[in-house]
Design a protein around this motif. Structure first.
Motif, mmCIF file in Angstrom:
data_model
loop_
_atom_site.group_PDB
_atom_site.id
_atom_site.type_symbol
_atom_site.label_atom_id
_atom_site.label_comp_id
_atom_site.label_asym_id
_atom_site.label_seq_id
_atom_site.Cartn_x
_atom_site.Cartn_y
_atom_site.Cartn_z
ATOM 1 N N PRO A 29 42.962 54.416 43.841
ATOM 2 C CA PRO A 29 42.119 53.209 43.920
ATOM 3 C C PRO A 29 42.381 52.245 42.765
ATOM 4 N N TYR A 30 42.741 52.791 41.602
ATOM 5 C CA TYR A 30 43.013 51.928 40.459
ATOM 6 C C TYR A 30 44.234 51.045 40.706
ATOM 7 N N ALA A 31 45.213 51.566 41.430
ATOM 8 C CA ALA A 31 46.394 50.756 41.751
ATOM 9 C C ALA A 31 46.017 49.575 42.635
ATOM 10 N N VAL A 32 45.117 49.798 43.584
ATOM 11 C CA VAL A 32 44.654 48.720 44.455
ATOM 12 C C VAL A 32 43.824 47.719 43.653
ATOM 13 N N MET A 33 42.980 48.233 42.760
ATOM 14 C CA MET A 33 42.179 47.351 41.909
ATOM 15 C C MET A 33 43.079 46.482 41.027
ATOM 16 N N ASP A 34 44.127 47.087 40.475
ATOM 17 C CA ASP A 34 45.075 46.329 39.658
ATOM 18 C C ASP A 34 45.711 45.195 40.461
ATOM 19 N N ASP A 35 46.090 45.503 41.706
ATOM 20 C CA ASP A 35 46.708 44.479 42.560
ATOM 21 C C ASP A 35 45.752 43.315 42.807
ATOM 22 N N GLU A 36 44.474 43.634 42.979
ATOM 23 C CA GLU A 36 43.482 42.574 43.172
ATOM 24 C C GLU A 36 43.355 41.718 41.913
ATOM 25 N N ALA A 37 43.290 42.390 40.760
ATOM 26 C CA ALA A 37 43.109 41.662 39.501
ATOM 27 C C ALA A 37 44.313 40.785 39.170
ATOM 28 N N LEU A 38 45.486 41.187 39.618
ATOM 29 C CA LEU A 38 46.698 40.404 39.369
ATOM 30 C C LEU A 38 46.666 39.037 40.061
ATOM 31 N N LYS A 39 45.798 38.892 41.054
ATOM 32 C CA LYS A 39 45.670 37.622 41.761
ATOM 33 C C LYS A 39 44.860 36.592 40.963
ATOM 34 N N VAL A 40 44.226 37.063 39.885
ATOM 35 C CA VAL A 40 43.319 36.220 39.095
ATOM 36 C C VAL A 40 44.025 35.808 37.803
ATOM 37 N N PRO A 41 43.897 34.560 37.363
ATOM 38 C CA PRO A 41 44.573 34.132 36.135
ATOM 39 C C PRO A 41 43.958 34.761 34.884
ATOM 40 N N ALA A 42 44.714 34.766 33.816
ATOM 41 C CA ALA A 42 44.232 35.262 32.529
ATOM 42 C C ALA A 42 42.927 34.569 32.159
ATOM 43 N N GLY A 43 41.972 35.351 31.707
ATOM 44 C CA GLY A 43 40.659 34.808 31.358
ATOM 45 C C GLY A 43 39.652 34.887 32.470
ATOM 46 N N SER A 44 40.093 35.317 33.654
ATOM 47 C CA SER A 44 39.195 35.498 34.811
ATOM 48 C C SER A 44 38.337 34.269 35.079
ATOM 49 N N GLU A 45 38.921 33.114 34.831
ATOM 50 C CA GLU A 45 38.219 31.833 35.022
ATOM 51 C C GLU A 45 36.863 31.844 34.307
ATOM 52 N N LYS A 46 36.966 32.224 33.010
ATOM 53 C CA LYS A 46 35.846 32.188 32.049
ATOM 54 C C LYS A 46 34.725 33.173 32.393
ATOM 55 N N LEU A 47 35.070 34.252 33.055
ATOM 56 C CA LEU A 47 34.117 35.346 33.272
ATOM 57 C C LEU A 47 34.365 36.406 32.206
ATOM 58 N N ILE A 48 33.324 36.785 31.469
ATOM 59 C CA ILE A 48 33.468 37.712 30.339
ATOM 60 C C ILE A 48 32.596 38.945 30.569
ATOM 61 N N TYR A 49 33.211 40.104 30.387
ATOM 62 C CA TYR A 49 32.496 41.380 30.491
ATOM 63 C C TYR A 49 32.325 41.979 29.095
ATOM 64 N N MET A 50 31.105 42.425 28.794
ATOM 65 C CA MET A 50 30.826 43.123 27.546
ATOM 66 C C MET A 50 30.669 44.604 27.878
ATOM 67 N N PRO A 51 31.577 45.470 27.380
ATOM 68 C CA PRO A 51 31.712 46.843 27.885
ATOM 69 C C PRO A 51 30.789 47.862 27.226
ATOM 70 N N TYR A 52 29.489 47.629 27.329
ATOM 71 C CA TYR A 52 28.544 48.478 26.614
ATOM 72 C C TYR A 52 27.642 49.253 27.573
ATOM 73 N N LEU A 53 28.264 49.954 28.512
ATOM 74 C CA LEU A 53 27.494 50.716 29.502
ATOM 75 C C LEU A 53 26.808 51.933 28.893
ATOM 76 N N MET A 54 27.288 52.375 27.738
ATOM 77 C CA MET A 54 26.755 53.589 27.111
ATOM 78 C C MET A 54 26.412 53.332 25.655
ATOM 79 N N GLY A 55 25.826 52.152 25.383
ATOM 80 C CA GLY A 55 25.669 51.784 23.980
ATOM 81 C C GLY A 55 27.055 51.542 23.398
ATOM 82 N N GLU A 56 27.159 51.504 22.082
ATOM 83 C CA GLU A 56 28.477 51.297 21.489
ATOM 84 C C GLU A 56 28.594 51.952 20.126
#
Length: 509
Positions: A329-356
């Motif tokens: 599934p990660y390979a398919v997810m990677d293929d999807e993400a490759l369709k999006v330009p660098a910066g994800s058109e100003k969408l930012i994720y903060m990776p703190y699902l488990m505190g930090e």
């Protein structure tokens, strides 16, 4: 002389990655046996120690079969394992309760108690780590405060690899690298800190005996030999914590080298002859598995874990397509993400699902998407998740650069090194080349194999890793993408600072 072999086990978060190396340092077989993690409450994370034992026994038999090797040809076994846990056992090596693992953040009060008695800076300079609920000391204190009955039954508190070693040999030991993840070890003296033990109101008697990572700490006992599938009397080398083993397996055995591990968690580490004490305490210091060296490191909580959460919660279409195509599934997810330009058109994720942990050291931090608009798609979110992890790791990288470290390239290891896109994002965000090794997934168990081979004299020195870790690909930064990421990286940090008080409010029960 007949060929001899080392079996190395890496008891990670998702399972046991075991490898078989011959005396020439060649990888002959590898296998993976998974096990469950339990999340009984917010910021809690536990595992069953007996699952580790089953995984080691199963992996051993699979390796012997795959490698067409007999038990008599095994010169020794050695270990790497997840660090910063609390594995409470009886004198008979039976778990008192589930293990509280590294990702668990429940012991906030206990960590604060330590801070109130000694102060953050003092503990940081003794142990190389700021006091935190991530570390073993606070977790042991939590058991004492919250589970009095279980605490009375404790003979020793171990780590994952130490539990298996105790079951195999009957000896309750650990190594300096794993001990350096407890908030209890004086990393300069390589002794348990009596001052911190007193402040924590803990007895040294519940801690294991300290050893160098290359020490033979015992031999497989007759009563477990059949179960694991090896001969009684086979030497057992203690090995090291996964952070330090990863450094060795990535070939980061000399000053000036750096590596980035991407698994459930992710970290960036370097090698030095002395600890690095960051004035903001963003980073910390493991003791290296190589005597006389340290591995300054910064570790974030939810890297691959973020991507796994995204897969399981939102990427049902990608999972279905992966089944139809016979791919990950990660390979398919990677293929999807490759369709999006660098910066994800100003969408930012903060990776703190488990505190930090590093660099924020905030158990109350929460995962966040910023900038989501009607035009964004799931593909944007997928790419934003990878970029957010890279932004967070760049904070760690900058901490080392601030302290004068020279980093010309980063060796990438772990499962995250396999994808097509993530290594490129990292190169673009870090602005340095990324080196991908031939055996990047096995790098941590390779580090354990090195401790075993060096420990019994099968390998002449750790320098053999120069042959064992060879670069198969260099990923260079894309300058245009780097310029995009520079601006978003600044916004990422500003956003965290703006949300800090909100995270506190969300954390109030």
């Amino acid at each position: 002389m007949s060929t001899k072999y080392v079996i190395a086990y890496d008891l990670g978060t998702t399972g046991n990655k075991a490898t078989l190396y011959n005396n020439e340092g060649e990888l002959k077989a590898s296998t993976f046996v998974g096990y469950e993690t339990y999340y009984p409450n917010i910021n809690w994370a536990e595992q069953e120690p007996e699952d580790w034992w089953v995984a080691v026994c199963q992996a051993t038999k699979e390796l012997l079969y795959k490698g067409k090797v007999e038990a008599k040809d095994i010169a020794c076994i050695s270990f790497s394992g997840q660090m910063m846990g609390c594995v409470a056992v009886t004198k008979e090596t039976r778990p008192v309760r589930r293990a509280i693992i590294w990702a668990d953040q429940r012991a906030v009060k206990q960590a604060n108690d330590l801070i109130s008695k000694l102060g953050q800076e003092k503990i940081y300079h003794i142990t190389g780590h700021r006091p935190s609920p991530s570390y073993s000391a606070a977790k042991i204190m939590w058991l004492r405060d919250k589970e009095e009955g279980n605490f009375k039954d404790i003979y020793k508190v171990l780590h994952a690899k130490d539990f298996v070693v105790a079951r195999l040999t009957g000896n309750f030991v650990t190594d300096y690298s794993d001990a350096s993840g407890m908030n209890l070890l004086d990393i300069k003296q390589l002794k348990w800190s009596q001052e911190i033990l007193a402040a924590a109101n803990l007895q040294e008697s519940i801690l294991p005996e300290l050893h160098a990572s290359t020490d033979v700490v015992g031999y497989i006992q007759k009563n477990v030999a059949d179960e694991i599938g090896l001969l009684a009397g086979t030497p057992v080398v203690i090995g090291g914590g996964d952070g330090s083993c990863a450094a060795a397996g990535a070939g980061v055995i000399k000053e000036g080298r750096a590596y980035n591990y991407v698994g459930s968690s992710s970290w960036i580490g370097i090698t030095t002859t002395d600890p690095i004490y960051d004035p903001y305490m963003r980073t910390f210091n493991w003791v290296h598995v190589i005597p006389g060296l340290y591995s300054p490191t910064g570790t974030m909580q939810a890297a691959g874990a973020s991507y796994q959460w995204l897969r399981d919660k939102l990427c049902f279409q990608e999972i279905q397509k992966a089944k139809e195509d016979g791919v990950s599934p990660y390979a398919v997810m990677d293929d999807e993400a490759l369709k999006v330009p660098a910066g994800s058109e100003k969408l930012i994720y903060m990776p703190y699902l488990m505190g930090e942990r590093s660099p924020r050291w905030n158990p109350l931090a929460r995962g966040t998407l910023i900038g989501l608009t009607i035009k964004h798609t799931r593909a944007h979110i997928i790419r934003a998740f990878m970029e957010g992890v890279a932004y967070n790791l760049k904070v760690i990288l900058e901490a080392f650069l601030d302290q004068g470290a020279s980093i010309d390239a980063i060796r990438l290891i772990g499962g995250g090194a396999n994808g097509k896109l993530w290594p490129q994002i990292m190169a673009d965000v870090y602005e340095v080349p990324i080196l991908k090794g031939v055996h990047q997934i096995e790098a941590t168990s390779l580090g354990a194999a090195l401790t075993g081979g060096v420990g019994i004299g099968l390998f002449p020195s750790f320098d053999i890793v120069e042959k064992m870790f060879s670069t198969q690909e260099v990923v260079y930064p894309n300058k245009a993408n780097s310029q995009i990421y520079k601006r978003l990286y600044r916004i990422f940090n500003d956003a965290y600072n703006s949300l800090e008080e909100i995270f506190v409010e969300l954390g109030v029960e």
